[in-house]
Design a protein around this motif. Structure first.
Motif, PDB file in Angstrom:
ATOM      1  N   CYS A  16     -49.158   9.245 -37.288  1.00 30.77           N
ATOM      2  CA  CYS A  16     -49.185   8.086 -38.187  1.00 30.77           C
ATOM      3  C   CYS A  16     -48.142   8.243 -39.278  1.00 30.77           C
ATOM      4  CB  CYS A  16     -50.566   7.932 -38.812  1.00 30.77           C
ATOM      5  SG  CYS A  16     -51.887   7.539 -37.655  1.00 30.77           S
ATOM      6  N   GLU A  17     -48.029   9.458 -39.811  1.00 32.90           N
ATOM      7  CA  GLU A  17     -47.015   9.714 -40.831  1.00 32.90           C
ATOM      8  C   GLU A  17     -45.630   9.377 -40.294  1.00 32.90           C
ATOM      9  OE1 GLU A  17     -49.240  13.482 -43.026  1.00 32.90           O
ATOM     10  OE2 GLU A  17     -47.498  13.848 -41.759  1.00 32.90           O
ATOM     11  N   ARG A  18     -45.332   9.829 -39.089  1.00 31.80           N
ATOM     12  CA  ARG A  18     -44.021   9.545 -38.482  1.00 31.80           C
ATOM     13  C   ARG A  18     -43.810   8.051 -38.297  1.00 31.80           C
ATOM     14  NH1 ARG A  18     -45.244  14.096 -35.567  1.00 31.80           N
ATOM     15  NH2 ARG A  18     -45.971  12.895 -33.791  1.00 31.80           N
ATOM     16  N   ASN A  19     -44.846   7.345 -37.860  1.00 36.76           N
ATOM     17  CA  ASN A  19     -44.723   5.894 -37.668  1.00 36.76           C
ATOM     18  C   ASN A  19     -44.353   5.196 -38.972  1.00 36.76           C
ATOM     19  OD1 ASN A  19     -45.404   6.075 -34.955  1.00 36.76           O
ATOM     20  ND2 ASN A  19     -47.563   5.617 -35.308  1.00 36.76           N
ATOM     21  N   VAL A  20     -45.038   5.555 -40.052  1.00 38.36           N
ATOM     22  CA  VAL A  20     -44.767   4.940 -41.349  1.00 38.36           C
ATOM     23  C   VAL A  20     -43.377   5.324 -41.843  1.00 38.36           C
ATOM     24  CG1 VAL A  20     -45.473   4.883 -43.781  1.00 38.36           C
ATOM     25  CG2 VAL A  20     -47.191   4.709 -41.973  1.00 38.36           C
ATOM     26  N   GLU A  21     -43.032   6.601 -41.723  1.00 42.88           N
ATOM     27  CA  GLU A  21     -41.711   7.053 -42.156  1.00 42.88           C
ATOM     28  C   GLU A  21     -40.604   6.338 -41.391  1.00 42.88           C
ATOM     29  OE1 GLU A  21     -43.036  11.569 -43.483  1.00 42.88           O
ATOM     30  OE2 GLU A  21     -41.971  11.284 -41.586  1.00 42.88           O
ATOM     31  N   ASN A  22     -40.754   6.231 -40.065  1.00 44.71           N
ATOM     32  CA  ASN A  22     -39.728   5.556 -39.262  1.00 44.71           C
ATOM     33  C   ASN A  22     -39.613   4.082 -39.628  1.00 44.71           C
ATOM     34  OD1 ASN A  22     -39.044   7.917 -37.909  1.00 44.71           O
ATOM     35  ND2 ASN A  22     -40.433   7.511 -36.210  1.00 44.71           N
ATOM     36  N   ALA A  23     -40.733   3.439 -39.905  1.00 50.59           N
ATOM     37  CA  ALA A  23     -40.707   2.024 -40.294  1.00 50.59           C
ATOM     38  C   ALA A  23     -39.964   1.853 -41.619  1.00 50.59           C
ATOM     39  CB  ALA A  23     -42.127   1.488 -40.409  1.00 50.59           C
ATOM     40  N   LEU A  24     -40.218   2.741 -42.566  1.00 48.48           N
ATOM     41  CA  LEU A  24     -39.559   2.628 -43.870  1.00 48.48           C
ATOM     42  C   LEU A  24     -38.069   2.937 -43.784  1.00 48.48           C
ATOM     43  CD1 LEU A  24     -42.367   4.110 -46.083  1.00 48.48           C
ATOM     44  CD2 LEU A  24     -41.438   1.795 -46.214  1.00 48.48           C
ATOM     45  N   ARG A  25     -37.690   3.799 -42.867  1.00 50.89           N
ATOM     46  CA  ARG A  25     -36.265   4.118 -42.715  1.00 50.89           C
ATOM     47  C   ARG A  25     -35.443   2.935 -42.215  1.00 50.89           C
ATOM     48  NH1 ARG A  25     -38.368   9.422 -40.727  1.00 50.89           N
ATOM     49  NH2 ARG A  25     -38.027  10.844 -42.472  1.00 50.89           N
ATOM     50  N   THR A  26     -36.105   1.914 -41.685  1.00 50.25           N
ATOM     51  CA  THR A  26     -35.382   0.720 -41.233  1.00 50.25           C
ATOM     52  C   THR A  26     -35.018  -0.201 -42.385  1.00 50.25           C
ATOM     53  OG1 THR A  26     -37.359  -0.625 -40.813  1.00 50.25           O
ATOM     54  CG2 THR A  26     -36.577   0.789 -38.995  1.00 50.25           C
ATOM     55  N   VAL A  27     -35.592   0.034 -43.561  1.00 48.09           N
ATOM     56  CA  VAL A  27     -35.320  -0.801 -44.730  1.00 48.09           C
ATOM     57  C   VAL A  27     -34.018  -0.325 -45.373  1.00 48.09           C
ATOM     58  CG1 VAL A  27     -36.154  -1.532 -46.999  1.00 48.09           C
ATOM     59  CG2 VAL A  27     -37.786  -1.177 -45.124  1.00 48.09           C
ATOM     60  N   ASP A  28     -33.067  -1.248 -45.523  1.00 43.52           N
ATOM     61  CA  ASP A  28     -31.802  -0.910 -46.180  1.00 43.52           C
ATOM     62  C   ASP A  28     -32.063  -0.410 -47.590  1.00 43.52           C
ATOM     63  OD1 ASP A  28     -30.229  -1.611 -44.009  1.00 43.52           O
ATOM     64  OD2 ASP A  28     -29.898  -3.655 -44.727  1.00 43.52           O
ATOM     65  N   GLY A  29     -31.433   0.703 -47.943  1.00 46.44           N
ATOM     66  CA  GLY A  29     -31.561   1.248 -49.275  1.00 46.44           C
ATOM     67  C   GLY A  29     -32.559   2.378 -49.403  1.00 46.44           C
ATOM     68  N   VAL A  30     -33.325   2.647 -48.333  1.00 43.81           N
ATOM     69  CA  VAL A  30     -34.255   3.774 -48.349  1.00 43.81           C
ATOM     70  C   VAL A  30     -33.461   5.032 -48.027  1.00 43.81           C
ATOM     71  CG1 VAL A  30     -36.222   4.843 -47.182  1.00 43.81           C
ATOM     72  CG2 VAL A  30     -36.279   2.411 -47.749  1.00 43.81           C
ATOM     73  N   THR A  31     -33.565   6.034 -48.893  1.00 42.50           N
ATOM     74  CA  THR A  31     -32.793   7.258 -48.686  1.00 42.50           C
ATOM     75  C   THR A  31     -33.656   8.456 -48.301  1.00 42.50           C
ATOM     76  OG1 THR A  31     -32.839   7.835 -51.026  1.00 42.50           O
ATOM     77  CG2 THR A  31     -30.963   6.519 -50.246  1.00 42.50           C
ATOM     78  N   ARG A  32     -34.941   8.435 -48.687  1.00 41.38           N
ATOM     79  CA  ARG A  32     -35.817   9.553 -48.336  1.00 41.38           C
ATOM     80  C   ARG A  32     -37.255   9.059 -48.264  1.00 41.38           C
ATOM     81  NH1 ARG A  32     -34.932  14.424 -52.019  1.00 41.38           N
ATOM     82  NH2 ARG A  32     -35.860  12.977 -53.467  1.00 41.38           N
ATOM     83  N   VAL A  33     -38.009   9.588 -47.288  1.00 41.86           N
ATOM     84  CA  VAL A  33     -39.392   9.173 -47.083  1.00 41.86           C
ATOM     85  C   VAL A  33     -40.232  10.407 -46.763  1.00 41.86           C
ATOM     86  CG1 VAL A  33     -40.943   7.749 -45.705  1.00 41.86           C
ATOM     87  CG2 VAL A  33     -38.625   6.981 -46.081  1.00 41.86           C
ATOM     88  N   ASN A  34     -41.430  10.467 -47.346  1.00 41.61           N
ATOM     89  CA  ASN A  34     -42.363  11.543 -47.028  1.00 41.61           C
ATOM     90  C   ASN A  34     -43.781  10.985 -47.056  1.00 41.61           C
ATOM     91  OD1 ASN A  34     -43.355  14.125 -46.479  1.00 41.61           O
ATOM     92  ND2 ASN A  34     -43.613  14.562 -48.653  1.00 41.61           N
ATOM     93  N   ALA A  35     -44.385  10.845 -45.868  1.00 41.66           N
ATOM     94  CA  ALA A  35     -45.748  10.331 -45.767  1.00 41.66           C
ATOM     95  C   ALA A  35     -46.735  11.489 -45.717  1.00 41.66           C
ATOM     96  CB  ALA A  35     -45.885   9.459 -44.514  1.00 41.66           C
ATOM     97  N   ASP A  36     -47.923  11.274 -46.280  1.00 43.30           N
ATOM     98  CA  ASP A  36     -48.983  12.272 -46.292  1.00 43.30           C
ATOM     99  C   ASP A  36     -50.293  11.599 -45.906  1.00 43.30           C
ATOM    100  OD1 ASP A  36     -50.788  14.334 -46.804  1.00 43.30           O
ATOM    101  OD2 ASP A  36     -50.594  14.181 -48.971  1.00 43.30           O
ATOM    102  N   HIS A  37     -50.720  11.800 -44.656  1.00 42.31           N
ATOM    103  CA  HIS A  37     -51.936  11.126 -44.203  1.00 42.31           C
ATOM    104  C   HIS A  37     -53.188  11.646 -44.899  1.00 42.31           C
ATOM    105  CE1 HIS A  37     -52.334  14.625 -41.484  1.00 42.31           C
ATOM    106  NE2 HIS A  37     -53.612  14.286 -41.395  1.00 42.31           N
TER     107      HIS A  37
END
Length: 68
Positions: A16-37
């Motif tokens: 689930c963390e990977r799914n959310v991180e990958n979805a956010l990486r598609t948004v222009d301007g996102v430079t770093r993502v770290n999800a914590d389930h």
């Protein structure tokens, strides 16, 4: 750059963390993502002009809910 912490419900595993991180990486301007389930949060570093609504929409498209 700004750091946002978003409360997300529905994440139950590292997949689930990977799914959310990958979805956010598609948004222009996102430079770093770290999800914590376990903490039900996602920390996102974005350019200053990225709207919170764009982040929330990406999370919801991935099948998760943004907590109020």
């Amino acid at each position: 750059m700004k750091r946002e912490t978003v409360s997300v419900t529905g994440m139950s595993c590292t997949g689930c963390e990977r799914n959310v991180e990958n979805a956010l990486r598609t948004v222009d301007g996102v430079t770093r993502v770290n999800a914590d389930h376990e903490g039900d949060t996602v920390e996102v570093v974005v350019e200053d002009d990225v709207a919170d609504g764009d982040l929330h929409a990406a999370i919801e498209r991935a099948g998760y809910d943004v907590a109020a």
